[in-house]
Design a protein around this motif. Structure first.
Motif, PDB file in Angstrom:
ATOM      1  N   GLY A  95       0.947  -1.209   0.006  1.00 35.08           N
ATOM      2  CA  GLY A  95       0.042  -0.083  -0.165  1.00 35.08           C
ATOM      3  C   GLY A  95       0.680   1.332  -0.051  1.00 35.08           C
ATOM      4  O   GLY A  95       0.637   1.927  -0.564  1.00 35.08           O
ATOM      5  N   GLU A 113      -6.908   2.483   5.946  1.00 30.60           N
ATOM      6  CA  GLU A 113      -6.344   1.579   6.855  1.00 30.60           C
ATOM      7  C   GLU A 113      -7.103   1.230   8.091  1.00 30.60           C
ATOM      8  O   GLU A 113      -7.451   2.057   8.805  1.00 30.60           O
ATOM      9  N   GLN A 141      -0.304  -7.175  13.221  1.00 30.91           N
ATOM     10  CA  GLN A 141      -0.719  -7.211  11.772  1.00 30.91           C
ATOM     11  C   GLN A 141      -1.142  -6.189  11.169  1.00 30.91           C
ATOM     12  O   GLN A 141      -1.053  -5.837   9.970  1.00 30.91           O
ATOM     13  N   PHE A 142      -1.869  -5.250  12.337  1.00 30.07           N
ATOM     14  CA  PHE A 142      -2.785  -4.110  11.504  1.00 30.07           C
ATOM     15  C   PHE A 142      -2.284  -2.663  11.867  1.00 30.07           C
ATOM     16  O   PHE A 142      -2.184  -2.433  13.328  1.00 30.07           O
ATOM     17  N   GLY A 143      -2.185  -1.954  11.207  1.00 27.28           N
ATOM     18  CA  GLY A 143      -1.985  -0.622  11.438  1.00 27.28           C
ATOM     19  C   GLY A 143      -0.935   0.106  10.295  1.00 27.28           C
ATOM     20  O   GLY A 143      -0.348  -0.628   9.591  1.00 27.28           O
ATOM     21  N   ALA A 147       2.264  -5.312   8.378  1.00 26.47           N
ATOM     22  CA  ALA A 147       2.697  -6.296   9.058  1.00 26.47           C
ATOM     23  C   ALA A 147       4.439  -6.075   9.526  1.00 26.47           C
ATOM     24  O   ALA A 147       4.799  -6.290  10.715  1.00 26.47           O
ATOM     25  N   SER A 151       8.905  -6.036  13.306  1.00 24.01           N
ATOM     26  CA  SER A 151       9.498  -7.056  12.575  1.00 24.01           C
ATOM     27  C   SER A 151      11.033  -6.724  12.880  1.00 24.01           C
ATOM     28  O   SER A 151      11.571  -6.069  13.456  1.00 24.01           O
ATOM     29  N   ALA A 153      12.443  -6.277  10.288  1.00 24.24           N
ATOM     30  CA  ALA A 153      12.824  -5.347   8.962  1.00 24.24           C
ATOM     31  C   ALA A 153      14.049  -5.657   8.480  1.00 24.24           C
ATOM     32  O   ALA A 153      14.767  -4.697   7.825  1.00 24.24           O
ATOM     33  N   LYS A 154      13.975  -7.037   8.130  1.00 24.62           N
ATOM     34  CA  LYS A 154      15.223  -7.646   7.269  1.00 24.62           C
ATOM     35  C   LYS A 154      14.731  -7.222   5.706  1.00 24.62           C
ATOM     36  O   LYS A 154      13.392  -7.257   5.405  1.00 24.62           O
ATOM     37  N   VAL A 217     -12.049  -0.695   5.115  1.00 27.06           N
ATOM     38  CA  VAL A 217     -13.139  -0.906   4.121  1.00 27.06           C
ATOM     39  C   VAL A 217     -13.976  -2.426   4.247  1.00 27.06           C
ATOM     40  O   VAL A 217     -13.512  -3.266   4.602  1.00 27.06           O
ATOM     41  N   VAL A 247      -4.285  -5.937   1.784  1.00 30.73           N
ATOM     42  CA  VAL A 247      -4.814  -6.176   3.184  1.00 30.73           C
ATOM     43  C   VAL A 247      -3.966  -7.000   3.722  1.00 30.73           C
ATOM     44  O   VAL A 247      -4.301  -7.122   5.026  1.00 30.73           O
ATOM     45  N   GLY A 248      -2.967  -7.685   3.350  1.00 28.95           N
ATOM     46  CA  GLY A 248      -2.183  -8.694   4.009  1.00 28.95           C
ATOM     47  C   GLY A 248      -2.896  -9.962   4.139  1.00 28.95           C
ATOM     48  O   GLY A 248      -4.031 -10.223   3.690  1.00 28.95           O
ATOM     49  N   ALA A 251      -6.402 -10.612   7.032  1.00 25.51           N
ATOM     50  CA  ALA A 251      -7.697  -9.858   6.966  1.00 25.51           C
ATOM     51  C   ALA A 251      -8.807 -10.570   6.491  1.00 25.51           C
ATOM     52  O   ALA A 251      -9.465 -10.636   5.470  1.00 25.51           O
ATOM     53  N   THR A 254     -12.018  -9.208   5.355  1.00 22.94           N
ATOM     54  CA  THR A 254     -11.806  -8.889   3.890  1.00 22.94           C
ATOM     55  C   THR A 254     -12.227  -9.818   2.774  1.00 22.94           C
ATOM     56  O   THR A 254     -12.910  -9.713   1.822  1.00 22.94           O
ATOM     57  N   GLY A 474       0.307  -7.717  -2.967  1.00 23.02           N
ATOM     58  CA  GLY A 474       0.832  -7.920  -1.856  1.00 23.02           C
ATOM     59  C   GLY A 474       0.787  -9.359  -1.260  1.00 23.02           C
ATOM     60  O   GLY A 474       0.310 -10.274  -1.988  1.00 23.02           O
ATOM     61  N   MET A 484      10.134  -6.506   1.098  1.00 20.70           N
ATOM     62  CA  MET A 484      10.787  -6.155  -0.370  1.00 20.70           C
ATOM     63  C   MET A 484       9.704  -6.565  -1.294  1.00 20.70           C
ATOM     64  O   MET A 484       9.423  -5.805  -2.322  1.00 20.70           O
TER      65      MET A 484
HETATM   66  C1  LIG Z   1       6.280  -9.999  13.386  1.00 19.84           C
HETATM   67  C2  LIG Z   1       6.298  -9.984  11.887  1.00 19.84           C
HETATM   68  C3  LIG Z   1       7.908 -10.068  11.428  1.00 19.84           C
HETATM   69  C4  LIG Z   1       8.232  -9.833  10.151  1.00 19.84           C
HETATM   70  N1  LIG Z   1       9.569  -9.748   9.536  1.00 19.84           N
HETATM   71  C5  LIG Z   1      10.065  -9.464   8.441  1.00 19.84           C
HETATM   72  C6  LIG Z   1      11.105  -9.149   8.364  1.00 19.84           C
HETATM   73  O1  LIG Z   1      11.932  -8.953   8.871  1.00 19.84           O
HETATM   74  N2  LIG Z   1      11.424  -9.134   6.659  1.00 19.84           N
HETATM   75  C7  LIG Z   1      10.443  -9.160   5.741  1.00 19.84           C
HETATM   76  O2  LIG Z   1      10.919  -8.825   4.628  1.00 19.84           O
HETATM   77  N3  LIG Z   1       9.165  -9.393   6.228  1.00 19.84           N
HETATM   78  C8  LIG Z   1       8.917  -9.611   7.538  1.00 19.84           C
HETATM   79  N4  LIG Z   1       7.548  -9.863   7.715  1.00 19.84           N
HETATM   80  C9  LIG Z   1       6.424 -10.046   6.681  1.00 19.84           C
HETATM   81  C10 LIG Z   1       6.244  -8.781   6.125  1.00 19.84           C
HETATM   82  O3  LIG Z   1       5.888  -7.823   7.347  1.00 19.84           O
HETATM   83  C11 LIG Z   1       4.993  -9.078   5.115  1.00 19.84           C
HETATM   84  O4  LIG Z   1       5.346  -9.776   4.031  1.00 19.84           O
HETATM   85  C12 LIG Z   1       4.234  -7.749   4.494  1.00 19.84           C
HETATM   86  O5  LIG Z   1       4.250  -6.748   5.501  1.00 19.84           O
HETATM   87  C13 LIG Z   1       3.130  -7.694   3.692  1.00 19.84           C
HETATM   88  O6  LIG Z   1       2.732  -6.613   3.058  1.00 19.84           O
HETATM   89  P1  LIG Z   1       1.339  -6.251   2.492  1.00 19.84           P
HETATM   90  O7  LIG Z   1       1.684  -4.922   2.237  1.00 19.84           O
HETATM   91  O8  LIG Z   1       1.096  -7.393   1.587  1.00 19.84           O
HETATM   92  O9  LIG Z   1       0.500  -6.449   3.782  1.00 19.84           O
HETATM   93  P2  LIG Z   1       0.639  -5.998   5.432  1.00 19.84           P
HETATM   94  O10 LIG Z   1       1.999  -5.514   5.799  1.00 19.84           O
HETATM   95  O11 LIG Z   1      -0.074  -7.267   6.155  1.00 19.84           O
HETATM   96  O12 LIG Z   1      -0.214  -4.724   5.591  1.00 19.84           O
HETATM   97  C14 LIG Z   1      -1.762  -4.888   5.253  1.00 19.84           C
HETATM   98  C15 LIG Z   1      -2.501  -3.729   5.910  1.00 19.84           C
HETATM   99  O13 LIG Z   1      -3.799  -3.829   5.550  1.00 19.84           O
HETATM  100  C16 LIG Z   1      -4.653  -3.344   6.667  1.00 19.84           C
HETATM  101  N5  LIG Z   1      -5.988  -3.852   6.429  1.00 19.84           N
HETATM  102  C17 LIG Z   1      -6.602  -5.205   6.510  1.00 19.84           C
HETATM  103  N6  LIG Z   1      -7.743  -5.562   6.107  1.00 19.84           N
HETATM  104  C18 LIG Z   1      -8.044  -3.864   6.068  1.00 19.84           C
HETATM  105  C19 LIG Z   1      -9.291  -3.500   5.362  1.00 19.84           C
HETATM  106  N7  LIG Z   1     -10.667  -4.037   5.131  1.00 19.84           N
HETATM  107  N8  LIG Z   1      -9.524  -2.050   5.051  1.00 19.84           N
HETATM  108  C20 LIG Z   1      -8.290  -1.113   5.440  1.00 19.84           C
HETATM  109  N9  LIG Z   1      -7.042  -1.838   5.911  1.00 19.84           N
HETATM  110  C21 LIG Z   1      -6.979  -3.054   6.094  1.00 19.84           C
HETATM  111  C22 LIG Z   1      -3.939  -4.002   7.911  1.00 19.84           C
HETATM  112  O14 LIG Z   1      -4.076  -3.352   8.907  1.00 19.84           O
HETATM  113  C23 LIG Z   1      -2.415  -3.935   7.618  1.00 19.84           C
HETATM  114  O15 LIG Z   1      -1.924  -2.779   8.135  1.00 19.84           O
HETATM  115  C24 LIG Z   1       7.195 -10.027   9.124  1.00 19.84           C
HETATM  116  C25 LIG Z   1       5.841 -10.072   9.559  1.00 19.84           C
HETATM  117  C26 LIG Z   1       5.498 -10.127  11.013  1.00 19.84           C
HETATM  118  C27 LIG Z   1       4.193 -10.168  11.399  1.00 19.84           C
END
Ligand SMILES: Cc1cc2nc3c(=O)[nH]c(=O)nc-3n(C[C@H](O)[C@H](O)[C@H](O)COP(=O)(O)OP(=O)(O)OC[C@H]3O[C@@H](n4cnc5c(N)ncnc54)[C@H](O)[C@@H]3O)c2cc1C
Length: 508
Positions: A95, A113, A141-143, A147, A151, A153-154, A217, A247-248, A251, A254, A474, A484
């Motif tokens: 996002g 969000e 997970q959310f905010g 996610a 972390s 943040a590798k 949403v 949404v990861g 969700a 969703t 995503g 990444m």
């Molecule tokens: C504890 C932890 C450690 C991690 N460590 C690493 C790491 O070190 N290196 C790495 O590369 N990856 C790491 N990951 C994985 C990485 O964070 C995820 O792969 C990545 O964040 C996914 O990105 P995304 O944009 O697909 O979704 P997400 O990051 O999951 O974001 C989705 C967002 O959508 C929001 N959302 C959900 N439903 C709705 C809705 N209906 N309306 C509005 N908003 C909504 C959620 O609140 C969330 O903020 C880690 C994950 C976790 C949980």
């Protein structure tokens, strides 16, 4: 700028030494230099091999001598006039990067969000870690930032893509160290990534991007021919030309909504397991070939009838409760930039093929609930690895870093017979590679959210195959795993929208 490749430097060389080596090679003083790549050559006498950008007087002279002039690739798209609106659902890495790119060319961008901004979110997560009071809309997970905010943040990925530098440059522009550009296995740490994401959001807000935090949403607005024409939240309806869905993988609500809306989705293989923890000093002692003496990593892979592998290793990190649903348990790993907890953790996961479950989301949730039912709390399940191998249960050899405490549990009850066998073969293999891996470690789990069990099918233009204007992206949509790759997918989607615009313009 000149690009100098294959600059060899000793392991213990510092910035000044590198400058001297470059000056010796060019036989001239250099004004400035930046490392672009740095990799370890561990053969014979270990040393680093670098690519460096060098700012030197009379550059053309060197070019005539055969040195390479560095011409940076311009990956910023051209701006244009458009009155189209892009709605972005979810502000994780996919996002964030799609918002940044679409805004930069001139689209009106509105971000929804579900969770809160980082400052409030940190308070909620810390409260959960201390008291066990879970906020199902504001958690690991959310905010803001999704996610990856809590972390290690590798920033590792196996993907080779020209936009990787674009992503790293943005992180660096907003405060990350430029080491992330050249370090192997670069990581930022949760404390740093939070500041960087917050600054990017502030910047986007100041530029006019509209953010709606704590406003999930809840539905898509659709027309008669099954095209998405906007979104609905509890506060109102928002028409849009393009709807980006990032949404990861947590969700669940969703995905229920998308099912009701008949958006085409398919099942996907997953992996599940638990975290293993060891004293970091034990891991460091075993990495006898390692150059660094602290916070060493390992990567383990076993290929039996199914794959078993280590994932998301956090040296000097902690195991954290990563659930977003009440009455469930999910573990994950996190670390601060200093990586100094004294413990190493990583997930050990076994592949589960899509033929082994009906509904992947429900399958994983049932495991998370089963763990909670056993624990009767958010305390994770835990066992010594040695006891897991011998089907026994003794007090843990050391306390887990998991902040809410643990309950002893025999993970032999957790897996199918066949998977148990493969997992135990894998542990024997890991123990050969890192002697003492079984004896010195503990298991904490379950770990169920390493990937999404579904993929929202996309066509060649990156839109949902049956819902025009909807762009799934995503991890949750099945197109990334990690910061990444999800950031790259957000850029891919933004580019797909730009190309659509260019095509429409050239068709006119
Ligand atoms: C504890 C932890 C450690 C991690 N460590 C690493 C790491 O070190 N290196 C790495 O590369 N990856 C790491 N990951 C994985 C990485 O964070 C995820 O792969 C990545 O964040 C996914 O990105 P995304 O944009 O697909 O979704 P997400 O990051 O999951 O974001 C989705 C967002 O959508 C929001 N959302 C959900 N439903 C709705 C809705 N209906 N309306 C509005 N908003 C909504 C959620 O609140 C969330 O903020 C880690 C994950 C976790 C949980």
């Amino acid at each position: 700028m000149l690009l100098l490749n294959e600059i060899k430097i000793p392991i213990d060389a510092d910035e000044n030494d590198l400058k001297k080596i470059i000056e010796k090679k060019l036989k001239a003083p250099v004004r400035n230099y930046t490392i672009r790549k740095k990799s370890l050559d561990a053969r014979k006498e270990p040393h680093y091999v670098c690519s460096v950008l060098v700012d030197v007087d009379h550059e053309d002279r060197y070019v005539r001598k055969g040195y390479q002039k560095y011409i940076p690739e311009d990956l910023d798209p051209p701006c244009f006039d458009t009155d189209e609106t892009c709605v972005i659902i979810g502000y994780g890495p996919s996002g964030l990067f799609s918002a940044y790119r679409l805004h930069s060319v001139g689209y009106k961008v509105i971000v929804f969000e579900k969770g809160k901004r980082i400052e409030e979110r940190v308070r909620d997560v810390e409260c959960f870690f201390k008291t066990g009071k879970l906020d199902s809309a504001s958690n690991v997970q959310f905010g803001e930032g999704g996610a990856g905010t809590f972390s290690d943040a590798k920033l590792t990925t196996r993907i080779k893509d020209r936009y990787i530098d674009y992503i790293l440059d943005l992180f660096i522009r907003f405060g990350a160290s430029d080491r992330i550009r050249y370090e192997n296995h670069a990581h930022i740490g949760t404390d740093e990534i939070r500041k960087i994401i917050s600054k990017i959001t502030d910047h986007l807000i100041s530029e006019g991007v509209e953010f709606h935090f704590s406003e999930p949403v809840i539905d898509l607005l659709m027309n008669d021919v099954h095209e998405a024409i906007g979104v609905k939240t509890a506060k109102g309806a928002y028409p849009a030309d393009h709807i980006l869905l990032g949404v990861g993988h947590s969700a669940q609500d969703t995905y229920e909504m998308l099912r009701k809306r008949n958006v085409t989705m398919e099942k996907k293989d997953i992996a599940l397991g638990f975290r293993v923890e060891h004293p970091q000093s034990f891991i460091d002692e075993r990495q006898t070939n390692a150059i660094v003496k602290e916070a060493n990593e390992y990567f383990l892979r076993y290929k039996g009838e199914k794959g078993v592998y280590s994932f998301c290793m956090c040296p000097g990190g902690i195991v954290i409760p990563a659930m977003s649903d009440e009455n469930s348990i999910v573990t994950n790993g996190m670390s601060y930039a200093a990586r100094d907890s004294g413990f190493a953790n990583s997930a050990i996961l076994i592949q589960i093929f899509k033929e082994e479950f009906d509904d992947g989301l429900e399958y994983l949730r049932s495991i998370e609930r089963k763990a909670y039912d056993y624990s009767h709390s958010y305390q994770a399940l835990a066992q010594n690895i040695k006891d897991f191998m011998n089907h026994e249960l003794h007090p843990l050899i050391f306390a887990s870093t998991y902040p809410l405490g643990t309950v002893l549990y025999d993970f032999n009850r957790f897996f199918q017979e066949k998977d148990l066998e493969i997992l135990k073969e894998a542990f024997c293999d890991f123990d050969r590679k890192i002697p003492g891996f079984i004896e010195k470690g503990i298991i904490v789990g379950p770990e169920t959210r390493s990937s999404s069990p579904i993929r929202i099918s996309r066509d060649e233009n990156c839109q949902s195959v049956n819902t025009k204007n909807l762009y799934p992206m995503g991890e949750g949509a099945g197109y990334g795993g990690g910061i990444m790759s999800c950031a790259l997918d957000g850029i891919r989607i933004a580019n797909a929208i730009l190309w659509k615009h260019e095509k429409i313009q050239s068709d006119r």
